[in-house]
Scaffold this motif. Sequence first.
Motif, short mmCIF file in Angstrom:
data_model
loop_
_atom_site.label_atom_id
_atom_site.label_comp_id
_atom_site.label_asym_id
_atom_site.label_seq_id
_atom_site.Cartn_x
_atom_site.Cartn_y
_atom_site.Cartn_z
N CYS A 1 0.86 -1.19 0.00
CA CYS A 1 0.00 0.00 0.00
C CYS A 1 0.89 1.23 0.00
O CYS A 1 0.97 1.98 0.98
CB CYS A 1 -0.95 -0.02 1.19
SG CYS A 1 -2.14 -1.37 1.07
N ASP A 2 1.58 1.42 -1.12
CA ASP A 2 2.60 2.45 -1.22
C ASP A 2 2.44 3.31 -2.46
O ASP A 2 3.42 3.75 -3.05
CB ASP A 2 3.98 1.80 -1.23
CG ASP A 2 4.17 0.85 -2.41
OD1 ASP A 2 3.18 0.55 -3.11
OD2 ASP A 2 5.32 0.41 -2.63
N ALA A 3 1.21 3.57 -2.86
CA ALA A 3 0.98 4.36 -4.07
C ALA A 3 1.61 5.74 -3.95
O ALA A 3 1.51 6.40 -2.91
CB ALA A 3 -0.52 4.50 -4.34
N LEU B 1 -2.09 8.57 -6.71
CA LEU B 1 -3.34 8.78 -5.97
C LEU B 1 -4.10 9.99 -6.52
O LEU B 1 -5.33 9.96 -6.64
CB LEU B 1 -3.05 8.96 -4.48
CG LEU B 1 -2.54 7.71 -3.76
CD1 LEU B 1 -2.07 8.06 -2.35
CD2 LEU B 1 -3.61 6.64 -3.72
N VAL C 1 -5.98 1.24 -8.32
CA VAL C 1 -5.56 2.03 -7.18
C VAL C 1 -6.70 2.12 -6.18
O VAL C 1 -7.84 2.38 -6.55
CB VAL C 1 -5.18 3.47 -7.62
CG1 VAL C 1 -4.72 4.30 -6.44
CG2 VAL C 1 -4.13 3.44 -8.71
N GLN D 1 -7.91 4.44 -3.28
CA GLN D 1 -7.66 5.76 -2.72
C GLN D 1 -7.76 5.76 -1.20
O GLN D 1 -7.36 6.73 -0.55
CB GLN D 1 -8.63 6.77 -3.32
CG GLN D 1 -8.41 6.92 -4.82
CD GLN D 1 -9.41 7.86 -5.45
OE1 GLN D 1 -9.53 8.99 -5.02
NE2 GLN D 1 -10.13 7.37 -6.45
N ALA E 1 -4.16 3.14 -0.36
CA ALA E 1 -3.02 3.35 -1.25
C ALA E 1 -2.51 2.07 -1.91
O ALA E 1 -1.38 2.03 -2.41
CB ALA E 1 -1.89 4.10 -0.56
N ASN F 1 -1.92 -0.33 -4.87
CA ASN F 1 -1.82 -0.13 -6.31
C ASN F 1 -1.14 -1.32 -6.93
O ASN F 1 -0.23 -1.90 -6.34
CB ASN F 1 -1.07 1.17 -6.63
CG ASN F 1 0.37 1.15 -6.18
OD1 ASN F 1 1.27 1.02 -6.99
ND2 ASN F 1 0.60 1.27 -4.89
#
Length: 126
Positions: A32-34, A39, A102, A104, A107, A109
């Motif tokens: 969870c490192d978008a 974003l 993705v 939102q 996070a 992706n």
Amino acid sequence: MWSQRAVVDYGLAKRATVRSLRTGRTSFDDVCDAHPYLLRAARFHGEATDRPCPVCERQNVTHVTYVYGDELGRSVGRVKSTSDLAEMAREYREFRVYVVEVCQGCAWNHLAVSFVLGNGDPPTES
């Protein structure tokens, strides 16, 4: 619609990543490192889906579609809507499309699918 070529579905990689997260081999922060720009692209240019996020399951994922190709000029790497792709497929000989899902909320992706579009005509000589 249009003719997709060289389709690559990343569903198996996605399932492996989610499984790795649920079994504790991968941390939440690793998946969870978008990037903030991704974003933002999801918020303002993405296309909503009816599929829940595989990680948080609170929000539906959004698809962000990027295009790349030698003929695209200044449009390389830009976010496009699905409706834009049909027109582009008629206009350009060949370009690659990448669809990123993705969340939102958390996070998440992940690259969902990539494929090639275009009319396949040989380039015109100037």
